[in-house]
Design a protein around this motif. Sequence first.
Motif, short mmCIF file in Angstrom:
data_model
loop_
_atom_site.label_atom_id
_atom_site.label_comp_id
_atom_site.label_asym_id
_atom_site.label_seq_id
_atom_site.Cartn_x
_atom_site.Cartn_y
_atom_site.Cartn_z
N PRO A 173 0.84 -1.21 0.00
CA PRO A 173 0.00 0.00 0.00
C PRO A 173 0.87 1.25 0.00
O PRO A 173 2.07 1.21 0.31
N ASN A 227 1.14 3.69 2.03
CA ASN A 227 1.79 4.08 3.28
C ASN A 227 2.88 3.11 3.70
O ASN A 227 3.57 3.33 4.69
N LYS A 228 3.04 2.00 2.95
CA LYS A 228 4.09 1.03 3.27
C LYS A 228 5.01 0.76 2.08
O LYS A 228 5.88 -0.10 2.16
N LYS A 256 -3.99 3.33 2.05
CA LYS A 256 -3.96 1.91 2.43
C LYS A 256 -4.20 0.99 1.25
O LYS A 256 -4.46 -0.20 1.41
#
Length: 881
Positions: free
Chosen positions: A337, A339-340, A375
């Motif tokens: 995602p 955010n990662k 996400k």
Amino acid sequence: MGIKEENGVEAADSLPPPPPINGVVPLKAEPGRFPGQTNISSKPKRVLMSRPGLGTKGQPIQLLTNHFKVVPSKVDNYFYHYSVSLFYEDTRPVEGKGIGRKVIDSLYQTYHTELGGSNYAYDGEKSLFTLGGLPQNKHEFTVVLDDITSTTSNGGTANGSNSTGAGSPEGGDQKRMRRQFQSKTFRVEINYAAKIPMQAIVDALRGQESHNSQEALRVLDIILRQHASRKGCLLVRQSFFHDNFKNFTGLGGGVLGCRGFHSSFRTVQGGLSLNVDVSTTMIVQPGPIVNFLVANQGVKTPFDLDWAKAKRALKNLRVKTTSSKTDYKITGLSEHPCNKQFFSLKQKNGDAESVEISVSDYYEKRGMSLSYSAKLPCINVGKPKRPIYLPLEICELVSLQRYTKSLSTFQRSALVEKSRQKPKERMSVLKDLKVGNGEDFFPRNGRWNFNNKKLVEPTRVDRWAIVNFSARCDVRKLVMDLIRCGGQKGIVISADYFIIEESRQHQRANPVVRVEEMFKQIRSTLPGAPKFLLCLLPERKTSAIYGPWKKKTLSELGIATQCIAPQRVNDQYLTNVLLKINAKLGGLNSMLTIEHGLNIPVISKAPTMILGMDVSHGSPGQADVPSIAAVVSSRQWPSISRYRACVRTQSPKVEMVDALFKRVSDSVDAGIIRELLLDFYTSSGKRKPDQIILFRDGVSESQFSQVLNIELDQIMEACKFLDENWSPKFTVIIAQKNHHTKFFQTSSDDNVPPGTVIDNQVCHPRNNDFFMCSHAGMIGTTRPTHYHVLYDEIHISADDLQELVHSLSYVYQRSTTAISIVAPVCYAHLAATQMSQFIKFEDLAPSESSSGHGGVTSAGGVPVPELPKLHDKVCSSMFFC
């Protein structure tokens, strides 16, 4: 132009034995061949025949058509044809579509003077045309494009140089990004190829068609396409589509139907014409990419998406960001995602060190706070080793992107429904027809019904059973209604039957397993082998059970079967089912009076076999699925209502039938035609056909010569192989539905009357062709069938041929209407489609095949799986009805 009013027709209870008609009857027929020795001779190349005359029967009416007259000027000019080769700076050839037009447009802007200031037409690929020649026969240019695909200048992308991402469009990488994506250098080679006189168009209008005339018309078409391209239209072959919201209609699943225009120049009897028609293509729903994905998968929120499916759906589509007009091609999705998903970001101060940052934080620092997409995976518009990540919520799909995947059943229905357009005119009354009991039948507007009428030759249904694959219906009531309706039509359906319900434990099993388990139940329940099985499917014929069931019954067991999905059952539905059952079991639903009275033009004079040929290809995106070639032939001459089919696989996307004649040894031909000739001989009182009339579907004008010189040669060789002293006469006719000519009445809001024939004004100046609207257009605008007579050794007059074609539109046993094309062509299509289901559930390997036809190899040397051979008990039946 004129309406073709055919003679009235009647019916009789049965077809009496025909009187003796001239024909060669051999004293003794050897198995698999006619008496005689084999000596196959080759024939010179055939050319298309010219028109022998026009039809004269019928009442003339005034019609309008969507052809617009074009008056060519300055026919003493020449088009100059140049071949174009495009290369990248490193000498690699340019293969991507769409770049060519940008390069050539830029070239003409930059080197307008060097090219003599001449106007040009470019086809987007390898051909360039100019009016008048260029200064030299060979030119080489260097072209720099500054706007192929570029990044934004305000931090709109997150860019990396490895699998985890590194760098950004800011600072030191900004220049590299511009060089890579904002400009590219091309080398263009332009070489003289040919000189095309515009006089060739005038010659074609006089019937003197040549390669030059086709090329000149092609140039005119390219000029129109180039103009549409410069207006920002999507080009699909001869059609163009404009980005106008009013042209879009939703089909579901994130797919839109887009209405546009087809255009093509044609030489016709009335002069040079421009054929303009409404055209439809499918496009991807433009706008926010997340909206498309949610609609495509039918989910409620982005968090319910299947990302493996999303990746396949988005592959190669183009997107733009909300803050830029630049578009990018999607190459994939990020592994994590937003955010990662981290990448290495170089610092603006020139520090050699870089920092690890997530894609969402990257955009957060640039004032673009992500909401739901933080996400979710990112869109990758870079390369595998140099990804460029874009969050979903800032991406929009560019408009006018074709949707090339297969449509669902619902989408196809929606497309048909929403593409219909009412014409200025509709329909009128046709002629007489009859069915059984000697009762007159008078169709209105090309339609009739069987209310209180009996079939010509009703059959008997006994030793039968109903097989229910978990369909939710009252089976016993369905059977009682079927027996009642059958009795009204003359079909005696035995009340001694069995109902076999699928066991619950098998309902979720593999379709092949479900069929096998069902036959275990059949064997344990029935006292002997059934003659007929009525199969109730849980869904419509899209059911996965359909293919394995047909393969098991028709190939392995030789049992006639009818599949139905009983959702809304009434007497009309049951009558349609009974028509199919009666035809499959050897009965005859209706016939023409001229068929019973031996008054069929051409056919009744001498033993004549009618062939219908079609090739069915896999759906778009199924490049490795074998094509299915089907040939049907008439049997029991002088009937024109009974047919048998022979179906084979061949290489994917190959249009020419390659198994018509298949010599295995000096005495064995394993081809399609041999099988059909022997069937005609045995079913027609041991008469060989003196005449063979071939109706071929699915070929374009560029393939006419191949039909004449490849397929017809094979058929003739098959005849000679059976008997070298036997030379039947041939007539070859192409039937085309995929064209854009429409007709309208001038004084009515209805479609043109059924039976309308047009053989002047908009037909070919020289060749033997005509249009026929044999059916009644109940909804939308009637599309006529375009018939091209390529070859005619029988010498059929225009009136007789048009009457024969019209008659063959009335002998389709599945329907109570005249159909839009001759029945043999429809049967060939049905046979190919049904038998293609045999291999739909197979592992496509030749070793799995149970066919006895021998190996088949594709053009690329790859083995093609063969169809299982039909069982002897059903191979001569109309199983495809």
